[in-house]
Design a protein around this motif. Sequence first.
Motif, PDB file in Angstrom:
ATOM      1  N   ALA A   1     -34.446   2.182 -28.324  1.00 47.47           N
ATOM      2  CA  ALA A   1     -35.233   2.755 -27.319  1.00 47.47           C
ATOM      3  C   ALA A   1     -34.427   4.220 -26.846  1.00 47.47           C
ATOM      4  CB  ALA A   1     -35.259   2.244 -26.086  1.00 47.47           C
ATOM      5  N   ILE A   2     -33.162   4.133 -26.895  1.00 43.24           N
ATOM      6  CA  ILE A   2     -32.460   5.361 -26.279  1.00 43.24           C
ATOM      7  C   ILE A   2     -32.552   6.290 -27.487  1.00 43.24           C
ATOM      8  CG2 ILE A   2     -30.035   6.338 -26.136  1.00 43.24           C
ATOM      9  CD1 ILE A   2     -29.272   3.606 -24.968  1.00 43.24           C
ATOM     10  N   ALA A   3     -32.737   5.886 -28.741  1.00 39.84           N
ATOM     11  CA  ALA A   3     -33.015   6.970 -29.747  1.00 39.84           C
ATOM     12  C   ALA A   3     -34.192   7.806 -29.761  1.00 39.84           C
ATOM     13  CB  ALA A   3     -32.649   6.304 -31.064  1.00 39.84           C
TER      14      ALA A   3
ATOM     15  N   THR B   1     -38.941   0.197 -18.854  1.00 35.18           N
ATOM     16  CA  THR B   1     -39.686   0.660 -17.689  1.00 35.18           C
ATOM     17  C   THR B   1     -38.667   1.591 -17.000  1.00 35.18           C
ATOM     18  OG1 THR B   1     -40.481  -1.445 -17.308  1.00 35.18           O
ATOM     19  CG2 THR B   1     -40.875   0.184 -15.676  1.00 35.18           C
ATOM     20  N   LEU B   2     -37.725   1.234 -16.346  1.00 33.96           N
ATOM     21  CA  LEU B   2     -36.756   2.155 -15.735  1.00 33.96           C
ATOM     22  C   LEU B   2     -36.115   3.230 -16.669  1.00 33.96           C
ATOM     23  CD1 LEU B   2     -35.209  -0.157 -13.357  1.00 33.96           C
ATOM     24  CD2 LEU B   2     -36.923   1.366 -12.830  1.00 33.96           C
ATOM     25  N   GLY B   3     -35.726   2.668 -17.864  1.00 35.57           N
ATOM     26  CA  GLY B   3     -35.189   3.691 -19.118  1.00 35.57           C
ATOM     27  C   GLY B   3     -36.188   4.402 -19.421  1.00 35.57           C
ATOM     28  N   GLY B   4     -37.401   4.002 -19.546  1.00 31.03           N
ATOM     29  CA  GLY B   4     -38.512   4.979 -20.029  1.00 31.03           C
ATOM     30  C   GLY B   4     -38.777   5.880 -18.889  1.00 31.03           C
ATOM     31  N   ALA B   5     -38.571   5.700 -17.947  1.00 27.80           N
ATOM     32  CA  ALA B   5     -38.988   6.548 -16.558  1.00 27.80           C
ATOM     33  C   ALA B   5     -38.000   7.808 -16.708  1.00 27.80           C
ATOM     34  CB  ALA B   5     -39.054   5.901 -15.388  1.00 27.80           C
TER      35      ALA B   5
ATOM     36  N   ALA C   1     -42.812   9.321 -14.983  1.00 31.01           N
ATOM     37  CA  ALA C   1     -41.519   9.107 -14.832  1.00 31.01           C
ATOM     38  C   ALA C   1     -41.540   8.460 -13.408  1.00 31.01           C
ATOM     39  CB  ALA C   1     -40.392  10.170 -14.945  1.00 31.01           C
ATOM     40  N   VAL C   2     -41.943   9.232 -12.571  1.00 30.50           N
ATOM     41  CA  VAL C   2     -42.137   8.766 -11.029  1.00 30.50           C
ATOM     42  C   VAL C   2     -42.710   7.583 -10.859  1.00 30.50           C
ATOM     43  CG1 VAL C   2     -43.036   9.524  -8.666  1.00 30.50           C
ATOM     44  CG2 VAL C   2     -42.078  11.108 -10.225  1.00 30.50           C
ATOM     45  N   TRP C   3     -44.107   7.344 -11.578  1.00 31.98           N
ATOM     46  CA  TRP C   3     -44.564   5.910 -11.475  1.00 31.98           C
ATOM     47  C   TRP C   3     -43.885   4.605 -11.890  1.00 31.98           C
ATOM     48  CZ3 TRP C   3     -48.621   4.670  -8.580  1.00 31.98           C
ATOM     49  CH2 TRP C   3     -49.623   5.459  -8.214  1.00 31.98           C
ATOM     50  N   GLY C   4     -43.174   5.089 -12.991  1.00 32.30           N
ATOM     51  CA  GLY C   4     -42.183   4.060 -13.542  1.00 32.30           C
ATOM     52  C   GLY C   4     -41.273   3.689 -12.643  1.00 32.30           C
ATOM     53  N   ALA C   5     -40.497   4.834 -12.272  1.00 32.99           N
ATOM     54  CA  ALA C   5     -39.330   4.579 -11.175  1.00 32.99           C
ATOM     55  C   ALA C   5     -39.858   3.968 -10.148  1.00 32.99           C
ATOM     56  CB  ALA C   5     -38.651   5.762 -11.002  1.00 32.99           C
TER      57      ALA C   5
END
Length: 271
Positions: free
Chosen positions: A32-34, A232-236, A249-253
């Motif tokens: 996911a980081i990649a 979720t948080l890393g995706g945001a 990003a705001v919604w995910g965080a």
Amino acid sequence: MIPSIAALPLPRLRTARELVPLALAAALLATAIAYPLADGDTRNAVSWAIVLLGATLSVVHAWLSRGARTGLGVLVLVGGVAVAFESVGLATGFPYGSYTYSDVLGPTLLGVPFLVPLAWLMMAWPSWLLGGRLARPVRPGRRRAARIAWAAAVFAAWDVVLDPQMVDAGYWTWAHPSPGLPGIDTVPLTNLAGWLLAGVVLMTLLDLLVERTATPPAVGDAAPLLALAWMTLGGALAHAGWLGLPGSAVWGAGLGAAVLAVLAVQHARQP
């Protein structure tokens, strides 16, 4: 008196049954980081790797923690419900709204790319596990309903982050993307309503499956919950820093922080 080294408790060694889900979760997080660092065909390959790892983690964890019948049941149930909902959605626009998949997702079943039920598998099992934790304070007579409601909400919330990313990647498009959530102009509110409905149906069936097939948990839930938190948080974070998707990003965080706050309050209230 100073205790001897022999008297000190030794750290518990993890068994292979515990290490396999953690290894899959670690591989998922690294992949996911990649994703935001890749582009073009490489990014498409990374997307497939993320979904395959996430689906494998869910099935393997369900199998190792609650037995083979539960693991196989999760695979068949979630895959079947995913294809049913998505094929009806493609044909009728219900319950998500009208949308189309791009050819880049590859082979399909009833018009549904194979990647999609795998993504449901990645999302469903961790959502059910977290729903169970969030419902713990509810009295027993109402706990099942609370568990299903929480799990369905988590399932839908995860898509709030995922769907704008997939639209941005060109994997599918919406015929009528407005009105949407504030800050997200590519995904309609009907999609969120559809995910909530699908989540309630799926989590009800998943709850019944686990009740009828599961043995007492033999492995903790850390690996799938870690995957859910990071996606979720890393995706945001990825949406804000690399993908140019500040709204999701705001919604995910915000949604991730809200769930963490509920868990923190529950923990503080424990005797």
